[in-house]
Design a protein around this motif. Structure first.
Motif: not given
Length: 141
Positions: A84-93, A95-100, A117-125
């Motif tokens: 399991l690889f877990h990532c925490t993402m922060k953008w502006d205000q 913040r979320t975590s997900f299992e990459a 592949f993961w593409l992080v966009k303004e509306d989601g993952f």
């Protein structure tokens, strides 16, 4: 009786050596996968996407990604299928975590090339295994 005991001890010792040599081989170490997380924001010239990823035994560290930048790594699944690889993402205000990468979820969907592949966009993952067909997996929380 002593001969039987000696034989059993040698037999068990030999089996343990054979088992340990198999255990060290790639047969028991699982499959290799590549994971890539891309900043897919269309307009974040002043705001970076901060990402920090780790597993139970491997801290990959953090990165600040501008639009189009990526964070990539390779992994090998373990024998127990609990990788399991877990990532925490922060953008502006936000913040979320997900299992990459979660072996039971991703071992099949990252095929045929064992690439996730993961593409992080303004509306989601968004997830893809070919960088062509993207499916939104979840939104920012």
């Amino acid at each position: 009786m002593k001969r039987l005991t000696s034989f059993l001890l040698m037999f068990c010792f030999s089996l343990s050596i054979i088992f340990m040599s198999f255990r060290q081989s790639q047969f028991f170490s699982g499959s290799s996968y590549d994971v890539r997380v891309v900043n897919g924001f269309t307009d974040n010239s002043s705001l970076v996407l901060v990402i920090w990823c780790s597993s139970q035994h491997n801290d990959l560290g953090g990165r600040a990604l501008q639009a189009g930048d990526d964070f990539s790594w390779s992994l090998r699944t373990n024998l127990w299928a609990t990788t399991l690889f877990h990532c925490t993402m922060k953008w502006d205000q936000r913040r979320t975590s997900f299992e990459a990468f979660q072996v039971q979820r991703d071992s099949q969907r990252c095929r045929p090339f064992r690439t996730c592949f993961w593409l992080v966009k303004e509306d989601g993952f968004y997830f893809s295994n070919d960088q062509v067909n993207w499916k939104k997996d979840f939104s920012w929380s």
